[in-house]
Every structure is written in C-alpha cells, then in structure tokens.
Scaffold this motif. Structure first.
Motif, PDB file in Angstrom:
ATOM      1  N   HIS A   1       0.858  -1.191   0.000  1.00 28.49           N
ATOM      2  CA  HIS A   1       0.000   0.000   0.000  1.00 28.49           C
ATOM      3  C   HIS A   1       0.891   1.237   0.000  1.00 28.49           C
ATOM      4  CE1 HIS A   1      -3.186   2.787   1.085  1.00 28.49           C
ATOM      5  NE2 HIS A   1      -2.398   3.252   2.047  1.00 28.49           N
ATOM      6  N   PRO A   2       0.560   2.290  -0.731  1.00 29.39           N
ATOM      7  CA  PRO A   2      -0.627   2.415  -1.582  1.00 29.39           C
ATOM      8  C   PRO A   2      -0.388   2.014  -3.031  1.00 29.39           C
ATOM      9  CG  PRO A   2       0.416   4.544  -1.330  1.00 29.39           C
ATOM     10  CD  PRO A   2       1.253   3.567  -0.566  1.00 29.39           C
ATOM     11  N   ARG A   3       0.894   1.832  -3.403  1.00 27.73           N
ATOM     12  CA  ARG A   3       1.203   1.467  -4.774  1.00 27.73           C
ATOM     13  C   ARG A   3       2.057   0.213  -4.792  1.00 27.73           C
ATOM     14  NH1 ARG A   3       3.786   6.998  -6.827  1.00 27.73           N
ATOM     15  NH2 ARG A   3       4.932   6.624  -4.902  1.00 27.73           N
TER      16      ARG A   3
ATOM     17  N   GLY B   1       5.100  -1.978  -5.002  1.00 24.02           N
ATOM     18  CA  GLY B   1       6.469  -1.706  -4.617  1.00 24.02           C
ATOM     19  C   GLY B   1       6.594  -0.943  -3.322  1.00 24.02           C
ATOM     20  N   GLU B   2       5.489  -0.427  -2.779  1.00 29.00           N
ATOM     21  CA  GLU B   2       5.486   0.263  -1.495  1.00 29.00           C
ATOM     22  C   GLU B   2       4.719  -0.563  -0.470  1.00 29.00           C
ATOM     23  OE1 GLU B   2       5.557   4.822  -3.261  1.00 29.00           O
ATOM     24  OE2 GLU B   2       4.017   4.198  -1.842  1.00 29.00           O
ATOM     25  N   TYR B   3       5.133  -0.489   0.772  1.00 31.64           N
ATOM     26  CA  TYR B   3       4.532  -1.289   1.826  1.00 31.64           C
ATOM     27  C   TYR B   3       4.119  -0.381   2.988  1.00 31.64           C
ATOM     28  CZ  TYR B   3       6.668  -5.160  -0.730  1.00 31.64           C
ATOM     29  OH  TYR B   3       7.027  -6.042  -1.706  1.00 31.64           O
ATOM     30  N   ALA B   4       3.102  -0.813   3.685  1.00 32.56           N
ATOM     31  CA  ALA B   4       2.605  -0.081   4.853  1.00 32.56           C
ATOM     32  C   ALA B   4       2.664  -0.985   6.064  1.00 32.56           C
ATOM     33  CB  ALA B   4       1.176   0.410   4.625  1.00 32.56           C
TER      34      ALA B   4
END
Length: 235
Positions: free
Chosen positions: A163-165, A167-170
């Motif tokens: 999230h949100p894209r 390759g990105e993590y939350a």
C-alpha cells in the motif's frame, strides 16, 4: 587642418607605444603566513562545528527524555498536590507518588471480581451517553492493544501490506478476521489497521490473508516502531 593631423598622429603613436613594465601596478604577493593562517582557521572551524553537532546529537535525546519525564511528573503530581496543599503539606513529588500508588491499587481492584463488576457497570453507563461512548470505545481499543492481558479486542499481530502502490509497503496491525462469501468460493480477509497519525488515527484495509506479510515482531515492538516513526525498525 595640418595641425589636426599632426595631433592625431601624435596621439596614435603614443597609444601604440608599449608601456614600461615597471609602470604596470602589481598586486602584492600573498605571504606564506597568511595562507597558513587561513588553512588553520578553516580546520579549526570545521573541528568546532563537528564537535558542536556531536554534542547536540548526544544531548538532544537526553534533553527530550528529561523534559518529557519532568512534564509527566508535574502532570501526574497535579492530581493530588492540591489536596496536600490544602492540608499544608508542601513536599515535591508526593502527589506524583500518590498518583502512582493510586494507579497501582486501581489495577489491583480492577483485577478482582468486585472491581470488574464495578467497571462493567461504569462501561454500561458510558456506552449509553451519545458522544462519550465513541471516545471511550476508541480509547479502549488502543489501551487494549498494549494491555498485558491480550484479549479479543486487542491487536492480533503485526502486519505489512502492499500500500498504496506496487512496490510500497505499509506497516499495520491485524485487528480481526472475516470471510467474504463469493460465488466462486469463500475468501478469507484480514482487517488491517494502518496508523497514519502515530497510533490514534489511521485507515482500515481488508486484505487477503495470503497477501499479508507477517514479520516476526510482537505487538509491543510494532507499537514502538509506530511511535518512534520507524526509527526502532529492526534490520
């Protein structure tokens, strides 16, 4: 006319005549002492700047810890210090010590059968109030997450979701599980709470349990990571 031509030729000849090298002003040569002095000053300035920044880096967490601790002591001390002031007792820290003992005995009382009954009645009354019930429910969810006795309303485990894209993590917490009934089969989803403003405000996402990354971190470690804005993230 002849005089004008002669004056013009004289001026041109004077302009083309090379000047004497001795007549050209020369800049004073740089002395070796001045260059050495500037180099020593630059080195000293760099050394002082580095040592000053090192001192700031070392003292900043100490100062913040001291200020927060002092503010907490004064805040907690303010609950019972007015009572001692009316009794004529002026001892610094006595209100803080009384508050700590009061919190301890409340915990002992709440752990008993009578205390839990009293608190259940109090919760029932608060949940009947229009505005306070929402504040109490939200604050209880947060306190339950860091409670020593993990119950069903606490954070289940730490989770990392995409999230949100791509390759990105939350970084978030699993709060509950549910099953989404579909025509092509049931899908198990996890309710993941992702804090967006430290720990108290965030978003809730329903993510497939197979797409969740579960790091080997406890809930307490996850809360420390959120509060420290990621500075305590393990390698």
């Amino acid at each position: 006319m002849t005089e004008d031509k002669e004056s013009t030729s004289i001026s041109l000849s004077q302009g083309l005549t090379p000047h004497d090298p001795d007549d050209v002003p020369k800049s004073p040569p740089h002395s070796p002492n001045s260059s050495t002095r500037k180099a020593c000053y630059a080195v000293l300035q760099s050394w002082v700047s580095k040592k000053f920044m090192t001192g700031c880096v070392v003292l900043f967490p100490v100062a913040v810890t001291f200020l927060v601790t002092w503010w907490f002591i004064e805040f907690v001390d303010g609950f019972f210090s007015p009572i001692y002031a009316r009794l004529g007792i002026d001892v610094f820290g006595l209100g803080f010590l009384t508050s700590i003992l009061f919190i301890f005995f409340v915990g002992v009382f709440a752990s008993s059968w009578l205390g839990s009954t009293v608190f259940l009645i109090g919760e029932w009354l608060i949940k009947r109030m229009p505005f306070m019930k929402h504040i109490y429910a939200a604050s209880k969810q947060i306190s339950s997450a860091i409670s020593p006795g993990q119950n069903t309303t606490a954070f289940k485990e730490v989770a990392i979701i995409r999230h949100p894209r791509i390759g990105e993590y939350a970084f978030g917490f699993i709060t509950s599980y549910l099953v989404l009934q579909r025509d092509d089969g049931d899908e198990e989803l996890c309710s993941v709470y992702v804090p967006t403003n430290h720990l108290y405000i965030g978003d809730v996402f329903l993510v497939n349990s197979k797409e969740i990354i579960r790091p080997n971190l406890s809930v307490r470690e996850g809360i420390e990571i959120i509060i420290s804005v990621g500075m305590t993230m393990p390698q």
